[in-house]
Design a protein around this motif. Structure first.
Motif, PDB file in Angstrom:
ATOM      1  N   HIS A 146       2.954 -11.120  -0.357  1.00 50.79           N
ATOM      2  CA  HIS A 146       1.911 -10.468   0.418  1.00 50.79           C
ATOM      3  C   HIS A 146       2.242 -10.483   1.906  1.00 50.79           C
ATOM      4  O   HIS A 146       1.722  -9.661   2.668  1.00 50.79           O
ATOM      5  N   ASP A 147       3.114 -11.404   2.307  1.00 50.00           N
ATOM      6  CA  ASP A 147       3.573 -11.447   3.697  1.00 50.00           C
ATOM      7  C   ASP A 147       4.411 -10.203   3.982  1.00 50.00           C
ATOM      8  O   ASP A 147       5.409  -9.941   3.310  1.00 50.00           O
ATOM      9  N   PHE A 148       4.008  -9.431   4.981  1.00 49.26           N
ATOM     10  CA  PHE A 148       4.616  -8.124   5.237  1.00 49.26           C
ATOM     11  C   PHE A 148       6.113  -8.229   5.523  1.00 49.26           C
ATOM     12  O   PHE A 148       6.922  -7.466   4.982  1.00 49.26           O
ATOM     13  N   ALA A 149       6.498  -9.185   6.377  1.00 46.59           N
ATOM     14  CA  ALA A 149       7.916  -9.322   6.735  1.00 46.59           C
ATOM     15  C   ALA A 149       8.755  -9.685   5.515  1.00 46.59           C
ATOM     16  O   ALA A 149       9.865  -9.164   5.334  1.00 46.59           O
ATOM     17  N   SER A 150       8.246 -10.548   4.662  1.00 42.38           N
ATOM     18  CA  SER A 150       8.985 -10.958   3.462  1.00 42.38           C
ATOM     19  C   SER A 150       9.131  -9.814   2.472  1.00 42.38           C
ATOM     20  O   SER A 150      10.164  -9.673   1.816  1.00 42.38           O
ATOM     21  N   SER A 151       8.090  -8.981   2.366  1.00 46.78           N
ATOM     22  CA  SER A 151       8.153  -7.867   1.411  1.00 46.78           C
ATOM     23  C   SER A 151       9.138  -6.788   1.857  1.00 46.78           C
ATOM     24  O   SER A 151       9.543  -5.943   1.057  1.00 46.78           O
ATOM     25  N   ASP A 203      10.056 -19.636  -0.710  1.00 43.18           N
ATOM     26  CA  ASP A 203       8.631 -19.946  -0.761  1.00 43.18           C
ATOM     27  C   ASP A 203       7.800 -18.667  -0.748  1.00 43.18           C
ATOM     28  O   ASP A 203       7.945 -17.852   0.147  1.00 43.18           O
ATOM     29  N   VAL A 204       6.973 -18.494  -1.745  1.00 42.45           N
ATOM     30  CA  VAL A 204       6.082 -17.335  -1.847  1.00 42.45           C
ATOM     31  C   VAL A 204       4.670 -17.856  -2.100  1.00 42.45           C
ATOM     32  O   VAL A 204       4.377 -18.361  -3.175  1.00 42.45           O
ATOM     33  N   GLU A 205       3.818 -17.723  -1.102  1.00 37.69           N
ATOM     34  CA  GLU A 205       2.471 -18.250  -1.242  1.00 37.69           C
ATOM     35  C   GLU A 205       1.568 -17.307  -2.044  1.00 37.69           C
ATOM     36  O   GLU A 205       0.815 -17.728  -2.909  1.00 37.69           O
ATOM     37  N   LYS A 206       1.670 -16.018  -1.743  1.00 37.19           N
ATOM     38  CA  LYS A 206       0.762 -15.055  -2.358  1.00 37.19           C
ATOM     39  C   LYS A 206       1.504 -13.767  -2.670  1.00 37.19           C
ATOM     40  O   LYS A 206       2.380 -13.346  -1.922  1.00 37.19           O
ATOM     41  N   ILE A 207       1.156 -13.147  -3.785  1.00 38.60           N
ATOM     42  CA  ILE A 207       1.769 -11.892  -4.217  1.00 38.60           C
ATOM     43  C   ILE A 207       0.771 -10.756  -3.997  1.00 38.60           C
ATOM     44  O   ILE A 207      -0.425 -10.920  -4.177  1.00 38.60           O
ATOM     45  N   GLY A 208       1.287  -9.587  -3.615  1.00 39.09           N
ATOM     46  CA  GLY A 208       0.408  -8.429  -3.490  1.00 39.09           C
ATOM     47  C   GLY A 208       0.685  -7.625  -2.253  1.00 39.09           C
ATOM     48  O   GLY A 208       1.659  -7.857  -1.531  1.00 39.09           O
ATOM     49  N   GLY A 219      -1.416  -4.963   0.960  1.00 43.41           N
ATOM     50  CA  GLY A 219      -2.669  -4.510   1.554  1.00 43.41           C
ATOM     51  C   GLY A 219      -3.744  -5.577   1.547  1.00 43.41           C
ATOM     52  O   GLY A 219      -3.573  -6.667   2.084  1.00 43.41           O
ATOM     53  N   SER A 220      -4.856  -5.295   0.877  1.00 43.92           N
ATOM     54  CA  SER A 220      -5.972  -6.233   0.812  1.00 43.92           C
ATOM     55  C   SER A 220      -5.641  -7.465  -0.021  1.00 43.92           C
ATOM     56  O   SER A 220      -6.349  -8.469   0.036  1.00 43.92           O
ATOM     57  N   GLY A 221      -4.566  -7.380  -0.802  1.00 41.58           N
ATOM     58  CA  GLY A 221      -4.187  -8.501  -1.658  1.00 41.58           C
ATOM     59  C   GLY A 221      -5.009  -8.602  -2.923  1.00 41.58           C
ATOM     60  O   GLY A 221      -4.905  -9.576  -3.672  1.00 41.58           O
TER      61      GLY A 221
END
Length: 315
Positions: free
Chosen positions: A256-261, A284-289, A291-293
């Motif tokens: 979900h982090d824009f730079a990582s995606s 490390d990936v905290e959250k997947i998704g 936009g709004s997540g």
């Protein structure tokens, strides 16, 4: 008596822990290349030696891995918060059915499509004078990897463009609006995305004059790899991850982090990311998704390609 470690004991314990972690990472880097190349060499062997129906075997090797990986996800889970609910799994089956019965057939029959026929005509007008028709198992595997690497050069730039422009992002957003990783989600894609991202295959296969056997092995290699890179499995990159895309690398791309995606664009081949500066080795990936997540309904995932830019940014 104190339970604290002396400096000498601590210095011995730290390398031991580091060595244990290194061995664990090494062992976790083995399943993906072992499984992928076992399937690829099996398909290549049947194609070359015709021990039994090569087309049927290839179809089985393309279809069979998914249920096996789905079972592995339940036994050897990377993250419990990524385990799918029955409703989420049902949605995945819907998207998978669309890919299997609508979009894959569009490019199958050994890629005999209007697109490939057009590029065959272009090829015939060029003084290329060669075809890729290996007659050995090793040659067939090498040819399939070479062809896939060239296909991914086109895929890489198309994929990167989708992340750089709202116009192109709208057909890719469906794939990124998942909030959990899972093998069946490799086929989560808007119909327009299938048309866009798959275009590299008929172009390269036609221009290179790839034989039916090369195409079959390349197809098995691609699908098996895609299932594993999306799988909820604790796989590590290792040496395999220097050239080929791994689950660890692709999970980061879905962050979900824009730079990582905006890293690790390769679907099966990661070398183009390394060459063109978009590779990231973060694990490390905290959250997947995106936009709004939030997970979107199936209807919204179809509509997302046709909404205004303003509404698109609110999904």
């Amino acid at each position: 008596m104190s339970d604290e470690h002396t400096p000498e004991q601590a210095s011995v314990a730290e390398p031991s822990i580091a060595n244990s972690s290194a061995w664990r990472d090494f062992l976790l880097s083995l399943p993906q290349p072992v499984l992928v190349f076992s399937a690829v060499f099996a398909v290549a062997s049947i194609q070359i030696y015709n021990w039994f129906d090569a087309d049927l075997f290839t179809a089985l090797m393309i279809v069979l891995p998914l249920p096996l990986v789905l079972i592995a996800e339940r036994i050897w889970t990377k993250r419990q918060d990524w385990v799918l609910t029955p409703k989420e799994f049902t949605e995945d089956v819907f998207w998978l059915a669309g890919a299997v019965f609508i979009w894959y057939p569009f490019y199958t029959d050994f890629y005999q499509t209007p697109i490939s026929e057009g590029f065959k005509a272009v090829r015939d007008s060029l003084p290329l004078g060669f075809t890729i028709e290996p007659t050995s198992v090793l040659g067939l595997v090498f040819a399939a990897i070479m062809v896939r690497t060239l296909i991914e050069f086109i895929y890489y730039w198309l994929h990167r463009a989708q992340h750089s422009s709202l116009f192109w992002w709208r057909i890719h957003a469906t794939h990124h609006h998942i909030t959990k990783m899972g093998a069946a989600r490799a086929d989560r894609g808007h119909p327009l995305e299938f048309l866009a991202l798959f275009v590299g295959s008929p172009i390269i296969l036609a221009i290179m004059g790839a034989s039916d056997e090369v195409i079959a092995v390349s197809g098995a290699f691609t699908l098996f790899s895609a299932y594993l890179t999306h799988a909820n499995l604790p796989l590590k990159s290792g040496i395999y991850g220097w050239f080929f895309t791994t689950a660890e690398q692709h999970h980061l791309h879905h962050s979900h982090d824009f730079a990582s995606s905006n890293t690790n664009f390769g679907c099966v081949i990661i070398i183009w990311d390394r060459i063109f500066g978009t590779y990231s080795g973060r694990t490390d990936v905290e959250k997947i998704g995106a936009g709004s997540g939030k997970a979107l309904s199936i209807l919204d995932q179809y509509k997302i390609a046709f909404v205004s830019n303003r509404k698109l940014t609110k999904y």
